[in-house]
Every structure is written in structure tokens, then in C-alpha cells.
Design a protein around this motif. Structure first.
Motif, PDB file in Angstrom:
ATOM      1  N   ALA A 103      18.290  17.282  -0.045  1.00  0.00           N
ATOM      2  CA  ALA A 103      19.605  17.399   0.598  1.00  0.00           C
ATOM      3  C   ALA A 103      20.706  17.660  -0.428  1.00  0.00           C
ATOM      4  CB  ALA A 103      19.905  16.126   1.389  1.00  0.00           C
ATOM      5  N   TRP A 104      20.608  17.009  -1.580  1.00  0.00           N
ATOM      6  CA  TRP A 104      21.638  17.165  -2.619  1.00  0.00           C
ATOM      7  C   TRP A 104      21.574  18.532  -3.294  1.00  0.00           C
ATOM      8  CZ3 TRP A 104      20.494  17.192  -8.076  1.00  0.00           C
ATOM      9  CH2 TRP A 104      21.640  17.264  -8.884  1.00  0.00           C
ATOM     10  N   GLN A 105      20.348  19.016  -3.546  1.00  0.00           N
ATOM     11  CA  GLN A 105      20.170  20.257  -4.288  1.00  0.00           C
ATOM     12  C   GLN A 105      20.309  21.501  -3.407  1.00  0.00           C
ATOM     13  OE1 GLN A 105      19.804  20.418  -7.571  1.00  0.00           O
ATOM     14  NE2 GLN A 105      19.620  22.649  -7.657  1.00  0.00           N
ATOM     15  N   TRP A 106      19.770  21.444  -2.186  1.00  0.00           N
ATOM     16  CA  TRP A 106      19.719  22.653  -1.365  1.00  0.00           C
ATOM     17  C   TRP A 106      20.393  22.520   0.000  1.00  0.00           C
ATOM     18  CZ3 TRP A 106      14.633  21.156  -3.378  1.00  0.00           C
ATOM     19  CH2 TRP A 106      14.318  21.812  -4.577  1.00  0.00           C
ATOM     20  N   GLY A 107      20.752  21.315   0.419  1.00  0.00           N
ATOM     21  CA  GLY A 107      21.429  21.157   1.689  1.00  0.00           C
ATOM     22  C   GLY A 107      20.529  20.589   2.774  1.00  0.00           C
ATOM     23  N   TRP A 108      21.108  20.471   3.979  1.00  0.00           N
ATOM     24  CA  TRP A 108      20.403  19.811   5.076  1.00  0.00           C
ATOM     25  C   TRP A 108      19.257  20.648   5.626  1.00  0.00           C
ATOM     26  CZ3 TRP A 108      20.851  14.905   5.376  1.00  0.00           C
ATOM     27  CH2 TRP A 108      22.043  14.270   4.998  1.00  0.00           C
ATOM     28  N   GLU A 109      19.348  21.956   5.500  1.00  0.00           N
ATOM     29  CA  GLU A 109      18.222  22.795   5.936  1.00  0.00           C
ATOM     30  C   GLU A 109      16.979  22.457   5.122  1.00  0.00           C
ATOM     31  OE1 GLU A 109      16.818  27.474   6.303  1.00  0.00           O
ATOM     32  OE2 GLU A 109      18.759  26.954   5.414  1.00  0.00           O
ATOM     33  N   ALA A 110      17.155  22.336   3.809  1.00  0.00           N
ATOM     34  CA  ALA A 110      16.035  21.960   2.949  1.00  0.00           C
ATOM     35  C   ALA A 110      15.526  20.568   3.294  1.00  0.00           C
ATOM     36  CB  ALA A 110      16.458  22.016   1.481  1.00  0.00           C
ATOM     37  N   PHE A 111      16.458  19.649   3.588  1.00  0.00           N
ATOM     38  CA  PHE A 111      16.060  18.291   3.982  1.00  0.00           C
ATOM     39  C   PHE A 111      15.121  18.342   5.187  1.00  0.00           C
ATOM     40  CE2 PHE A 111      16.585  14.570   6.657  1.00  0.00           C
ATOM     41  CZ  PHE A 111      16.518  13.510   5.762  1.00  0.00           C
ATOM     42  N   GLY A 112      15.499  19.126   6.207  1.00  0.00           N
ATOM     43  CA  GLY A 112      14.689  19.217   7.420  1.00  0.00           C
ATOM     44  C   GLY A 112      13.342  19.858   7.168  1.00  0.00           C
ATOM     45  N   ILE A 113      13.321  20.942   6.378  1.00  0.00           N
ATOM     46  CA  ILE A 113      12.057  21.641   6.100  1.00  0.00           C
ATOM     47  C   ILE A 113      11.124  20.760   5.287  1.00  0.00           C
ATOM     48  CG2 ILE A 113      11.027  23.603   4.926  1.00  0.00           C
ATOM     49  CD1 ILE A 113      12.409  24.308   7.539  1.00  0.00           C
ATOM     50  N   VAL A 114      11.663  20.078   4.273  1.00  0.00           N
ATOM     51  CA  VAL A 114      10.839  19.184   3.449  1.00  0.00           C
ATOM     52  C   VAL A 114      10.264  18.059   4.303  1.00  0.00           C
ATOM     53  CG1 VAL A 114      10.901  17.486   1.571  1.00  0.00           C
ATOM     54  CG2 VAL A 114      11.981  19.707   1.264  1.00  0.00           C
ATOM     55  N   THR A 149       0.812  -1.209   0.000  1.00  0.00           N
ATOM     56  CA  THR A 149       0.000   0.000   0.000  1.00  0.00           C
ATOM     57  C   THR A 149       0.849   1.264   0.000  1.00  0.00           C
ATOM     58  OG1 THR A 149      -1.722  -1.183   1.231  1.00  0.00           O
ATOM     59  CG2 THR A 149      -1.868   1.216   1.172  1.00  0.00           C
ATOM     60  N   PHE A 150       1.923   1.257   0.804  1.00  0.00           N
ATOM     61  CA  PHE A 150       2.727   2.459   0.979  1.00  0.00           C
ATOM     62  C   PHE A 150       4.054   2.414   0.222  1.00  0.00           C
ATOM     63  CE2 PHE A 150      -0.086   2.452   4.632  1.00  0.00           C
ATOM     64  CZ  PHE A 150      -0.398   3.794   4.805  1.00  0.00           C
ATOM     65  N   GLY A 151       4.250   1.388  -0.629  1.00  0.00           N
ATOM     66  CA  GLY A 151       5.525   1.224  -1.322  1.00  0.00           C
ATOM     67  C   GLY A 151       5.934   2.439  -2.134  1.00  0.00           C
ATOM     68  N   TRP A 152       5.006   2.946  -2.962  1.00  0.00           N
ATOM     69  CA  TRP A 152       5.316   4.110  -3.785  1.00  0.00           C
ATOM     70  C   TRP A 152       5.584   5.345  -2.918  1.00  0.00           C
ATOM     71  CZ3 TRP A 152       6.838   4.556  -8.568  1.00  0.00           C
ATOM     72  CH2 TRP A 152       6.534   3.550  -9.483  1.00  0.00           C
ATOM     73  N   SER A 153       4.849   5.473  -1.832  1.00  0.00           N
ATOM     74  CA  SER A 153       5.055   6.613  -0.930  1.00  0.00           C
ATOM     75  C   SER A 153       6.444   6.563  -0.305  1.00  0.00           C
ATOM     76  CB  SER A 153       3.981   6.621   0.160  1.00  0.00           C
ATOM     77  OG  SER A 153       2.690   6.772  -0.400  1.00  0.00           O
ATOM     78  N   PHE A 154       6.863   5.365   0.140  1.00  0.00           N
ATOM     79  CA  PHE A 154       8.206   5.220   0.719  1.00  0.00           C
ATOM     80  C   PHE A 154       9.276   5.578  -0.305  1.00  0.00           C
ATOM     81  CE2 PHE A 154       6.398   1.733   3.680  1.00  0.00           C
ATOM     82  CZ  PHE A 154       5.960   2.706   4.566  1.00  0.00           C
ATOM     83  N   ALA A 155       9.093   5.104  -1.534  1.00  0.00           N
ATOM     84  CA  ALA A 155      10.093   5.344  -2.574  1.00  0.00           C
ATOM     85  C   ALA A 155      10.191   6.832  -2.911  1.00  0.00           C
ATOM     86  CB  ALA A 155       9.741   4.544  -3.828  1.00  0.00           C
ATOM     87  N   ILE A 156       9.045   7.492  -3.066  1.00  0.00           N
ATOM     88  CA  ILE A 156       9.048   8.914  -3.398  1.00  0.00           C
ATOM     89  C   ILE A 156       9.611   9.739  -2.248  1.00  0.00           C
ATOM     90  CG2 ILE A 156       7.519  10.897  -3.814  1.00  0.00           C
ATOM     91  CD1 ILE A 156       5.805   9.049  -5.535  1.00  0.00           C
ATOM     92  N   THR A 157       9.353   9.320  -1.016  1.00  0.00           N
ATOM     93  CA  THR A 157       9.922  10.007   0.145  1.00  0.00           C
ATOM     94  C   THR A 157      11.437   9.955   0.119  1.00  0.00           C
ATOM     95  OG1 THR A 157       7.987   9.459   1.499  1.00  0.00           O
ATOM     96  CG2 THR A 157       9.997  10.093   2.663  1.00  0.00           C
ATOM     97  N   ALA A 158      11.984   8.761  -0.116  1.00  0.00           N
ATOM     98  CA  ALA A 158      13.440   8.601  -0.149  1.00  0.00           C
ATOM     99  C   ALA A 158      14.067   9.445  -1.255  1.00  0.00           C
ATOM    100  CB  ALA A 158      13.795   7.118  -0.329  1.00  0.00           C
ATOM    101  N   VAL A 159      13.462   9.401  -2.440  1.00  0.00           N
ATOM    102  CA  VAL A 159      13.996  10.166  -3.564  1.00  0.00           C
ATOM    103  C   VAL A 159      13.864  11.666  -3.308  1.00  0.00           C
ATOM    104  CG1 VAL A 159      13.695  10.698  -6.013  1.00  0.00           C
ATOM    105  CG2 VAL A 159      13.562   8.327  -5.230  1.00  0.00           C
ATOM    106  N   GLY A 160      12.718  12.082  -2.811  1.00  0.00           N
ATOM    107  CA  GLY A 160      12.473  13.495  -2.574  1.00  0.00           C
ATOM    108  C   GLY A 160      13.400  14.090  -1.528  1.00  0.00           C
ATOM    109  N   LEU A 161      13.580  13.395  -0.408  1.00  0.00           N
ATOM    110  CA  LEU A 161      14.459  13.885   0.652  1.00  0.00           C
ATOM    111  C   LEU A 161      15.916  13.893   0.202  1.00  0.00           C
ATOM    112  CD1 LEU A 161      12.876  12.200   3.814  1.00  0.00           C
ATOM    113  CD2 LEU A 161      12.742  14.607   3.134  1.00  0.00           C
TER     114      LEU A 161
END
Length: 382
Positions: free
Chosen positions: A21-32, A5-17
Motif C-alpha cells: 500500500a505504501w509503495q504502490w497504492g491501494w490497487e497493489a494492496f488489493g492484488i497482493v 504456528t502462524f505468528g510469523w505468517s501473520f507478521a509477514i502478511t501485515a508488513v507485506g500488505l
């Protein structure tokens, strides 16, 4: 079941976070991450409502809602809507708003800062109305009974929530708005705040009216189907379940989309109290929207919608807190992490109260319909 049920959500979360972090840094990681949790928290009641209606639809329309609907929810309300808000508030075109965010972040930040009083007033009023309509309604289950019982009695007064919201708006315009924070210092933004606040109130009333309209149409369809079913049984004929489902499916789908849009407002507007970065906002809210869809499917498949009865209360208290924070930020700066944690703490408290209530009811015999004598005590002690 969980992974399916949550497989796609887990995958998109990992990719998104990871992307944040890669594009904007750890501050963005925390806010997202905070935005994702906030969206899930504020939209939990949305998932519950969606599940209650979605289970009435046939498999085809369920699939339509969970595919076409997710595109509207993620790309429409969570991505396009924040850009539109910034564009209208800053008086620039939507494409220009995105281009500024990419090419000239300093100029974009200045525009958003100057537009913030209007955004905060609009969003604060919209969120405040959601909270007031909830807290003034008399409910069978109460989380903080010492507070909710007297407010429910006051709620019998017609249009009380509108009056309270307008008083709050007037107070904000006469206090915080007279020294509003802008990119060039403090300015008097009373007129802007009043106009934007009234617009937020009107928007809430329009969205609520549309939701009520589709809900009434849905009830009419259900009544017609029930009468047709009773008539067919009396005549000894078979009732076509597919035909009945298809007859109401279009209104069900429209009703769900309007509901989803209205619930999206609080997440998007609340996100402006945490960050002005539209890309962080869209990413965090998009991740949260995926979980709301997955949670809807999970609730439908499991058939349990009322296990954690205080979560809806916690979500609305979080909405109320965000509305106050938005109005305060017209003049004063509040750290985004603190803003995000307020909602998370309220949701966590309501969840823990629900768990304790379930355990108490189970120990008393498992009758969930029975009034729990320790219900308020359990909730307040969290």
C-alpha cells in the motif's frame, strides 16, 4: 497454538500488505491480498500432502524442510521463477527484466503484454493438465457427483487428459491466438501459442515424472525399513528409529521439494492471469507460501488432515477455471479482481460444503468412513 504456528505468517502478511500500500497504492494492496489468498487456496492440498509425509520425518529433517525449504519455496519459486518466465518470454536477461520493471515500467509492461500469449498458453496448458488429471481420476469422495462420476468413467481411457489438453490448445491457436492482444494491437500468434502450449504440457509431464520417481524411491525405502524392522523383531533386537528415519530422510526431503515446486507452478502461472507486476506477484505468492508452511506444521501437530474433504476439489476447480481464463486472455482482457474472485468463491464453496458434510456426519453418528447419502446434494446446494 494458532499464534505460535502462524505468528510469523501473520507478521509477514501485515508488513507485506503495508509495504504494498505504501509503495504502490491501494490497487497493489488489493492484488497482493488476492494473490496471497489464491496461493493459500491452490496450495492447500500441497500442505496436506506435505504434512502426511513430514510427520514421518524426525525433528531434524522437519526443521530442515521448514527452514531451508521455505527459502527455496519463497525466494526460488515465488520470486526468481516469475522473473525467469518474463525474461524467457520477452527474450531479455533476468537482470534486464528486473531493471526494466524498476526503471522503465511502461517498456516492461509492453514486453510483458507482447509475451503474454506465450505465457498464457504455457501456463494454461500446465494448469489444465493438473485439473484434467484430477477430474478424470475416480475418487472415493466426490464433491459434485453428477459431474465427477461420468468424468471418472471417461478417465479410464489412457492419455485422455493429454488428448483433451491438446485439443484445447489447437482450438485456442485457431481462435484466440489469431487475434492475440499485443502492445501494438492484435496479431496472429498461433505459432507462439502452439509452441508455448506444448512446452507447458511437456513441463507438466516432466515434473509429474520426477514426483513419481521420488515417490517410488520413498516407497522402496519404507519397504526396506519395514523388512528390517520385522527382521530385528524376529531376532529379538531393538530397531533404531533414528537410523531408519535418517535412511529415508534425504529422499523424503527431495520428494517434498519436487512436490512443492510442482505445486508452485500453478500458483505462479495462475498469478499471471491476475497481474503482470512481478513484484506484486512475488510479494503475494511469498505471503501465501508462508501460510502453506505454517499450515503444514499445524496439520502435523494437530494430526488431522481430512476435516475438510472438499477443499482439494475446490482448489482443482479453481485451477481449471484459471486455465480457461489464461487461454481466453490471449485475445480478451479480463479484470484481475474477477479472476482472483473466481478461485476464492470456488474454495469458499468447497469449504462450506465440507463443513456441512461434517455436521451431517456428526448428526448421523460421526462415522466419517461411511458413505454420506446426502453428500452430493449438500455440495451442489452451496
Amino acid at each position: 497454538m494458532i499464534l505460535k504456528t502462524f505468528g510469523w505468517s501473520f507478521a509477514i502478511t501485515a508488513v507485506g500488505l503495508a509495504f504494498a500500500a505504501w509503495q504502490w497504492g491501494w490497487e497493489a494492496f488489493g492484488i497482493v491480498l488476492i494473490l496471497s489468498i489464491l496461493e493459500i487456496s491452490l496450495s492447500f492440498d500441497n500442505a496436506v500432502v506435505n504434512a502426511g509425509i513430514l510427520k514421518k520425518m524426525n525433528a531434524f529433517w522437519q526443521k530442515i524442510f521448514l527452514t531451508v525449504g521455505i527459502l527455496i519455496a519463497v525466494f526460488g519459486m515465488r520470486l526468481v521463477f516469475p522473473v525467469v518466465i518474463v525474461a524467457i518470454s520477452a527474450k531479455v536477461g533476468p537482470i534486464d527484466a528486473v531493471q526494466l520493471a524498476l526503471d522503465d515500467p511502461d517498456r516492461y509492461k509492453a514486453l510483458v503484454t507482447d509475451a503474454h500469449p506465450g505465457i498464457a498458453a504455457f501456463g494454461g496448458m500446465f494448469l489444465l493438465m493438473i485439473f484434467l488429471d484430477f477430474i478424470f481420476e475416480d475418487r472415493d469422495i466426490k464433491w459434485l457427483g453428477w459431474l465427477e462420476r461420468p468424468l471418472a468413467k471417461l478417465g479410464k481411457v489412457d492419455m485422455l487428459s493429454v488428448c483433451v489438453a491438446l485439443i484445447a490448445l489447437l482450438g485456442t491457436a485457431l481462435t484466440f491466438a489469431t487475434h492475440a492482444h499485443t502492445s501494438t494491437g492484435t496479431q496472429d500468434k498461433s505459432a507462439t501459442v502452439l509452441l508455448a502450449g506444448v512446452a507447458g504440457l511437456i513441463t507438466y509431464l516432466v515434473v509429474g515424472g520426477l514426483s513419481a520417481f521420488f515417490e517410488n524411491r520413498l516407497e522402496e525405502q519404507e519397504e526396506q525399513e519395514h523388512e528390517a524392522e520385522e527382521k530385528a523383531k524376529a531376532e529379538g533386537k531393538e530397531v533404531s528409529a533414528i537410523g531408519l528415519a535418517g535412511k529415508a530422510a534425504f529422499f523424503l526431503f527431495l520428494y517434498l521439494e519436487v512436490l512443492d515446486a510442482s505445486f508452485s507452478f500453478d500458483g505462479v502461472i495462475g498469478a499471471f492471469a491476475i497481474t503482470n507486476q512481478i513484484f506484486w506477484m512475488a510479494l503475494g505468492l511469498g505471503i501465501g507460501a508462508m501460510y502453506v508452511r505454517s499450515l503444514t506444521v499445524y496439520l502435523v501437530r494437530q494430526g488431522t488432515l481430512d476435516d475438510y474433504v472438499y477443499l482439494e476439489h475446490g482448489a482443482h476447480y479453481a485451477i481449471g477455471a484459471l486455465s480457461v481464463i489464461l487461454l481466453v486472455t490471449i485475445q480478451h482482457s479480463i479484470n484481475e479482481v474477477i479472476t482472483g474472485l473466481v478461485g476464492i468463491v470456488l474454495i469458499a464453496a468447497s469449504f462450506w460444503s465440507s463443513v456441512r458434510r461434517n455436521k451431517a456426519l456428526e448428526a448421523a453418528g460421526g462415522d466419517e468412513d461411511r458413505k454420506d447419502p446426502d453428500e452430493d446434494k449438500t455440495a451442489v446446494s452451496v
